[in-house]
Motif scaffolding. Structure first.
Motif, short mmCIF file in Angstrom:
data_model
loop_
_atom_site.label_atom_id
_atom_site.label_comp_id
_atom_site.label_asym_id
_atom_site.label_seq_id
_atom_site.Cartn_x
_atom_site.Cartn_y
_atom_site.Cartn_z
N GLU A 3 -15.91 49.00 36.02
CA GLU A 3 -15.19 49.27 34.88
C GLU A 3 -14.79 50.38 34.71
O GLU A 3 -14.84 51.69 35.23
N ARG A 36 -23.07 49.54 40.31
CA ARG A 36 -22.62 48.62 39.69
C ARG A 36 -23.50 47.90 39.40
O ARG A 36 -24.23 47.02 38.37
N GLU A 37 -23.70 46.76 40.47
CA GLU A 37 -25.37 46.31 40.87
C GLU A 37 -26.32 45.72 39.98
O GLU A 37 -27.25 45.44 39.28
N VAL A 40 -26.91 46.91 36.62
CA VAL A 40 -26.54 45.38 35.62
C VAL A 40 -28.03 44.70 35.71
O VAL A 40 -28.60 44.10 34.70
N TRP A 41 -28.09 45.01 36.93
CA TRP A 41 -29.83 44.10 37.51
C TRP A 41 -30.52 45.14 36.60
O TRP A 41 -31.62 44.37 35.93
N GLN A 44 -30.65 43.52 32.75
CA GLN A 44 -31.15 42.45 33.21
C GLN A 44 -32.26 41.90 32.92
O GLN A 44 -33.12 40.97 32.40
N ALA A 203 -21.85 48.05 28.76
CA ALA A 203 -22.17 47.00 30.02
C ALA A 203 -22.04 45.71 29.95
O ALA A 203 -21.69 44.80 28.35
N PRO A 204 -21.97 44.50 30.80
CA PRO A 204 -21.76 43.72 30.80
C PRO A 204 -22.77 42.56 29.93
O PRO A 204 -22.35 41.52 29.04
N THR A 205 -23.94 43.09 29.59
CA THR A 205 -24.87 42.75 29.27
C THR A 205 -25.06 43.09 27.78
O THR A 205 -25.51 42.34 26.79
#
Length: 246
Positions: A3, A36-37, A40-41, A44, A203-205
């Motif tokens: 992003e 980035r991973e 996100v992890w 999550q 964030a994607p979350t």
């Protein structure tokens, strides 16, 4: 895809990595998509911390001009395993509280790794663990676990909302390295609160990210300078860091 807000934050972080280069003994190049991973992890897996093993690409060395540009006066050659090679991939190995997270589960061990080699057993070159809603500053358990690492240890600290059961904890001494919070817009936490926090991005979350902190260190206690690089192997913001010569 990384992003735009995270690219901006990584660019700011790299600028500080450059200005502070003489304070570090070595450097570590971490690709932006892998970083980035990790973010996100971490989100999550809340409310747990996670332990992540990272491997380097033996066929991809640091770009020479980047390495020399960020090399500091305190540089130490051959300080750790995998030095000079770009991180290739990451794997979530464990999740738990601040003490149990450093243990390597049985499914990540085999006959090559004896119990005498410690709980991590040398399965990966580098290790990273997260500090949810806490700064990226090593605890006693963190420094103990680092003694088994052949590469370097990293800590990813995240400040986010909604907080859930993890209110921000900052009552700890140490040097903090943040990604771009000085450029983030201010926003009020709620209608009833006057306290304002920066928001780097969403964030994607769905979490609002207020701060991202990242540090790396060798088991001897020496600091390692992290560079967040793009697909070409150059740090985000390289063109702004290095003025063209005429």
């Amino acid at each position: 895809m990384v992003e735009t807000w995270l690219v901006d934050a990584m660019r700011s972080y790299n600028a500080e990595s450059y200005s502070m280069r003489h304070a570090y003994a070595a450097q570590l190049h971490l690709p932006g998509p892998v970083f980035r991973e990790l973010v996100v992890w971490a989100l999550q897996s809340l409310p747990d911390e996670i332990l992540v093993g990272l491997d380097v690409d033996p066929n991809r060395k640091h770009i020479g001009e980047v390495e020399s540009t960020f090399e500091g006066q305190e540089h130490v050659s051959n300080l750790f395993g995998g030095q000079g090679y770009v991180i290739k991939e990451a794997h979530v190995v464990n999740r738990g509280d601040s003490y149990s997270v450093h243990h390597l589960p049985e499914e990540w061990t085999d006959d090559l790794f004896s119990g005498q080699r410690g709980s991590r057993a040398g399965r990966f070159t580098h290790w990273l663990h997260t500090h949810p809603n806490a700064p990226a500053i090593p605890s006693g358990a963190d420094t103990d676990a680092a003694q088994e690492t052949t590469g370097v240890d990293m800590i990813l600290g995240l400040r986010f909302s909604p907080e859930g059961p993890l209110p921000w904890f900052d009552d700890v001494d140490g040097t903090r390295r943040s990604l771009g919070t000085e450029h983030a817009p201010k926003t009020k936490r709620s209608w009833f609160s006057r306290k304002e926090l920066p928001v780097l991005g969403i964030a994607p979350t769905g979490h609002s990210i207020h701060d991202i902190q990242l540090i790396a260190f060798h088991k001897t206690g020496l600091g390692v300078n992290v560079l967040l690089i793009d697909e070409s192997g150059y740090p985000y913001g390289w063109d702004e860091l290095i003025q063209p010569t005429s």
